[in-house]
Scaffold this active site. Structure first.
Site, PDB file in Angstrom:
ATOM      1  N   HIS A 145       0.836  -1.204   0.000  1.00 55.20           N
ATOM      2  CA  HIS A 145       0.000   0.000   0.000  1.00 55.20           C
ATOM      3  C   HIS A 145       0.872   1.256   0.000  1.00 55.20           C
ATOM      4  O   HIS A 145       0.671   2.169  -0.808  1.00 55.20           O
ATOM      5  CB  HIS A 145      -0.929  -0.019   1.217  1.00 55.20           C
ATOM      6  CG  HIS A 145      -1.750   1.220   1.379  1.00 55.20           C
ATOM      7  ND1 HIS A 145      -3.060   1.302   0.974  1.00 55.20           N
ATOM      8  CD2 HIS A 145      -1.431   2.446   1.872  1.00 55.20           C
ATOM      9  CE1 HIS A 145      -3.517   2.520   1.225  1.00 55.20           C
ATOM     10  NE2 HIS A 145      -2.546   3.239   1.772  1.00 55.20           N
ATOM     11  N   GLU A 146       1.844   1.296   0.888  1.00 57.77           N
ATOM     12  CA  GLU A 146       2.692   2.497   1.004  1.00 57.77           C
ATOM     13  C   GLU A 146       3.561   2.674  -0.239  1.00 57.77           C
ATOM     14  O   GLU A 146       3.728   3.779  -0.745  1.00 57.77           O
ATOM     15  CB  GLU A 146       3.538   2.427   2.278  1.00 57.77           C
ATOM     16  CG  GLU A 146       2.721   2.547   3.558  1.00 57.77           C
ATOM     17  CD  GLU A 146       1.866   3.821   3.597  1.00 57.77           C
ATOM     18  OE1 GLU A 146       2.336   4.873   3.139  1.00 57.77           O
ATOM     19  OE2 GLU A 146       0.726   3.747   4.080  1.00 57.77           O
ATOM     20  N   HIS A 149       1.577   4.200  -3.028  1.00 58.51           N
ATOM     21  CA  HIS A 149       1.459   5.673  -2.976  1.00 58.51           C
ATOM     22  C   HIS A 149       2.658   6.313  -3.692  1.00 58.51           C
ATOM     23  O   HIS A 149       2.507   7.285  -4.418  1.00 58.51           O
ATOM     24  CB  HIS A 149       1.441   6.168  -1.531  1.00 58.51           C
ATOM     25  CG  HIS A 149       0.107   6.139  -0.861  1.00 58.51           C
ATOM     26  ND1 HIS A 149      -1.031   6.675  -1.418  1.00 58.51           N
ATOM     27  CD2 HIS A 149      -0.268   5.650   0.365  1.00 58.51           C
ATOM     28  CE1 HIS A 149      -2.056   6.517  -0.569  1.00 58.51           C
ATOM     29  NE2 HIS A 149      -1.617   5.891   0.505  1.00 58.51           N
ATOM     30  N   GLU A 202      -6.354   6.678  -1.791  1.00 60.72           N
ATOM     31  CA  GLU A 202      -6.278   5.574  -0.832  1.00 60.72           C
ATOM     32  C   GLU A 202      -6.759   4.268  -1.465  1.00 60.72           C
ATOM     33  O   GLU A 202      -6.146   3.218  -1.302  1.00 60.72           O
ATOM     34  CB  GLU A 202      -7.106   5.886   0.422  1.00 60.72           C
ATOM     35  CG  GLU A 202      -6.433   6.861   1.372  1.00 60.72           C
ATOM     36  CD  GLU A 202      -5.064   6.375   1.830  1.00 60.72           C
ATOM     37  OE1 GLU A 202      -4.863   5.165   1.993  1.00 60.72           O
ATOM     38  OE2 GLU A 202      -4.170   7.222   1.998  1.00 60.72           O
TER      39      GLU A 202
HETATM   40 ZN    ZN Z   1      -2.516   5.274   2.148  1.00 56.97          ZN
END
Ligand code: ZN
Length: 282
Positions: A145-146, A149, A202
């Site tokens: 997830h990170e 980004h 997100e």
């Molecule tokens: Zn996030």
């Protein structure tokens, strides 16, 4: 008139921005849109340099207080082993990532937190590993997830948009000095740790993160157990990661809905088929 000029500027900037490099999404895995081309208004190299500087500062400050876990810490070894499996797939989502100088560090802190800065500077806090008792699949989900980004350049996009929003009356004259526009956003002392993203970004990071973890051989169904644990924790105490990452049913629903796109990647990494995959045990 002012509104008209602003619209005109957006169109103009949009045209300039769209001439930048495109990130082509892979043909298998999750289906997400293109990264916003507005991000091209902020120079990536400058943003990555700023990120690297802030990351080094954080490391130095933590090390001074014995807050940076050493290379031989078992959790550091574990995090780097997981990253080693995930990061070869980073360039599937952003070809520039092959030139990034990735770093993975563990900060000794109660904070339930993790991040990846532009250019590949990853941090986990001991709080997120210990308080949530994350298994490797869940760590890979957070890391994916990170990293997503960073790969999808959400920070760059956010800075470009906030800078455009600040333009005000002198829009056209400023727009003509495009080069300085993006630099300005960075020079205004942007703090890249703890940046919060839009709901759409997100969701994008959830999906691309699952995709990365699955390609690397981590069970994408861990996304469900991860967010359930997060939801549980949020009832007990405020968690830093949760302030920028609201948990909830809709998040879990989207993860479940997109599992069908990533389970084949996971099965392939495990040399099996989706039908043959064992049940996921959190
Ligand atoms: Zn996030």
């Amino acid at each position: 008139m002012k509104k008209y000029l602003l619209t005109l500027t957006f169109v103009f900037l949009g045209a300039c921005a769209s001439s930048g490099p495109k990130h082509l999404a892979p043909t298998d895995g999750v289906k997400v849109g293109e990264s916003s081309s507005l991000r091209n208004l902020v120079p990536a190299s400058q943003l990555e340099q700023t990120a690297a500087r802030q990351y080094q500062d954080m490391k130095r400050q933590a090390a001074n207080k014995n807050g940076l876990a050493p290379d031989n810490n078992p959790q550091v070894i574990r995090l780097r082993a997981i990253a080693k499996k995930i990061l070869p797939y980073a360039q599937v989502w952003n070809p520039d990532a092959q030139n990034w100088k990735w770093e993975i560090n563990l900060f000794v802190s109660e904070e339930v937190n993790a991040f990846c800065m532009p250019g590949g500077k990853i941090a986990f806090y001991t709080g997120i590993l210990e308080r949530l008792k994350l298994n490797d699949d869940e760590v890979a989900t957070v890391m994916g997830h990170e990293v997503a980004h960073a790969l999808r350049e959400h920070a760059r996009d956010r800075l470009a948009k906030s800078q455009l929003g600040n333009l005000g009356a002198n829009v056209l004259s400023q727009a003509l000095g495009l080069g300085s526009l993006g630099s300005q956003a960075i020079n205004q002392g942007v703090q890249l740790v703890g940046l919060s993203f839009s709901r759409a970004d997100e969701k994008d990071a959830d999906l691309v993160g699952m995709d990365l973890a699955a390609r690397a051989g981590y069970d994408p169904r861990a996304g469900v157990s991860l967010w359930q644990k997060m939801g549980q924790l949020s009832k007990e105490r405020p968690a830093e990661w949760l302030s920028t990452h609201p948990s909830g049913e809709s998040r879990i629903y989207e993860i479940q809905r997109n599992l069908f796109d990533v389970l084949p990647l996971y099965a392939k990494a495990k040399n099996t088929t989706v039908d043959q995959l064992p049940d996921y045990k959190p």
